[in-house]
Design a protein around this motif. Structure first.
Motif, PDB file in Angstrom:
ATOM      1  N   GLU A   1       0.841  -1.211   0.000  1.00  0.00           N
ATOM      2  CA  GLU A   1       0.000   0.000   0.000  1.00  0.00           C
ATOM      3  C   GLU A   1       0.871   1.254   0.000  1.00  0.00           C
ATOM      4  O   GLU A   1       0.612   2.206  -0.747  1.00  0.00           O
ATOM      5  CB  GLU A   1      -0.903   0.028   1.238  1.00  0.00           C
ATOM      6  CG  GLU A   1      -2.020  -0.966   1.234  1.00  0.00           C
ATOM      7  CD  GLU A   1      -2.738  -1.048   2.580  1.00  0.00           C
ATOM      8  OE1 GLU A   1      -2.435  -0.244   3.510  1.00  0.00           O
ATOM      9  OE2 GLU A   1      -3.602  -1.935   2.717  1.00  0.00           O
ATOM     10  N   LEU A   2       1.888   1.269   0.843  1.00  0.00           N
ATOM     11  CA  LEU A   2       2.765   2.433   0.934  1.00  0.00           C
ATOM     12  C   LEU A   2       3.521   2.659  -0.363  1.00  0.00           C
ATOM     13  O   LEU A   2       3.616   3.790  -0.848  1.00  0.00           O
ATOM     14  CB  LEU A   2       3.738   2.275   2.104  1.00  0.00           C
ATOM     15  CG  LEU A   2       3.105   2.275   3.492  1.00  0.00           C
ATOM     16  CD1 LEU A   2       4.105   1.815   4.536  1.00  0.00           C
ATOM     17  CD2 LEU A   2       2.533   3.641   3.845  1.00  0.00           C
TER      18      LEU A   2
ATOM     19  N   ASP B   1       1.221   4.121  -3.037  1.00  0.00           N
ATOM     20  CA  ASP B   1       0.581   5.415  -2.768  1.00  0.00           C
ATOM     21  C   ASP B   1       1.183   6.479  -3.682  1.00  0.00           C
ATOM     22  O   ASP B   1       2.339   6.854  -3.533  1.00  0.00           O
ATOM     23  CB  ASP B   1       0.787   5.791  -1.301  1.00  0.00           C
ATOM     24  CG  ASP B   1       0.032   7.043  -0.885  1.00  0.00           C
ATOM     25  OD1 ASP B   1      -0.415   7.816  -1.764  1.00  0.00           O
ATOM     26  OD2 ASP B   1      -0.096   7.271   0.331  1.00  0.00           O
ATOM     27  N   THR B   2       0.384   6.978  -4.610  1.00  0.00           N
ATOM     28  CA  THR B   2       0.885   7.987  -5.544  1.00  0.00           C
ATOM     29  C   THR B   2       0.689   9.415  -5.031  1.00  0.00           C
ATOM     30  O   THR B   2       1.178  10.355  -5.643  1.00  0.00           O
ATOM     31  CB  THR B   2       0.202   7.844  -6.914  1.00  0.00           C
ATOM     32  OG1 THR B   2      -1.220   7.948  -6.741  1.00  0.00           O
ATOM     33  CG2 THR B   2       0.555   6.506  -7.559  1.00  0.00           C
ATOM     34  N   SER B   3       0.015   9.564  -3.905  1.00  0.00           N
ATOM     35  CA  SER B   3      -0.200  10.907  -3.357  1.00  0.00           C
ATOM     36  C   SER B   3       1.005  11.387  -2.547  1.00  0.00           C
ATOM     37  O   SER B   3       1.106  12.568  -2.227  1.00  0.00           O
ATOM     38  CB  SER B   3      -1.449  10.934  -2.476  1.00  0.00           C
ATOM     39  OG  SER B   3      -1.251  10.166  -1.297  1.00  0.00           O
TER      40      SER B   3
END
Length: 135
Positions: free
Chosen positions: A10-11, A14-16
């Motif tokens: 998930e990390l 993460d594209t944000s």
């Protein structure tokens, strides 16, 4: 897939926000040991990209931090480093690992770094289970 690996994925996905290798490996374990993700992120931030200088791979340093936080033995820390070196022709430094990756015709480093993170998370989980340190 284990919860630590899932959180690491998930990390890394993460594209944000960019989570470096040290952060993506350390945060999943730190969260389970009572640290909030922002604190774990801050602690591990300057260990990404080989301590920002191409030295020891961030996934490895994140793994070592996770082992330390869990109270794993120095033997576990040494085993983790040895296993990474054995898997990568004796190298453990970010720059050397990426040079090999690029030299093999891979222009994008993200798949390599993701793989390093996932492998290190799996090793940490295995070593902590062996020592009875997983929560």
């Amino acid at each position: 897939m284990g919860k630590y690996l899932q959180r690491c994925e998930e990390l890394r996905g993460d594209t944000s926000r960019h989570y470096g290798c040290s952060q993506a490996v350390f945060i999943p374990f730190a969260e389970q040991m009572g640290l909030d993700s922002e604190t774990a992120n801050a602690i591990s931030a300057n260990f990404r990209a080989g301590m920002l200088t191409g030295r020891v791979c961030g996934a490895v340093t994140g793994a070592l931090m996770a082992l330390g936080l869990a109270g794993a033995s120095p033997k576990a820390a040494m085993e983790l480093q040895s296993r990474v070196q054995e898997s990568h022709g004796g190298d453990i430094d970010c720059k050397a690992l990426l040079d090999k990756w690029h030299g093999a015709g891979n222009p994008n480093r993200k798949p390599h770094c993701d793989g390093m993170c996932f492998a290190c998370v799996a090793m940490v989980e295995e070593l902590l289970e062996r020592e009875g340190k997983l929560k």
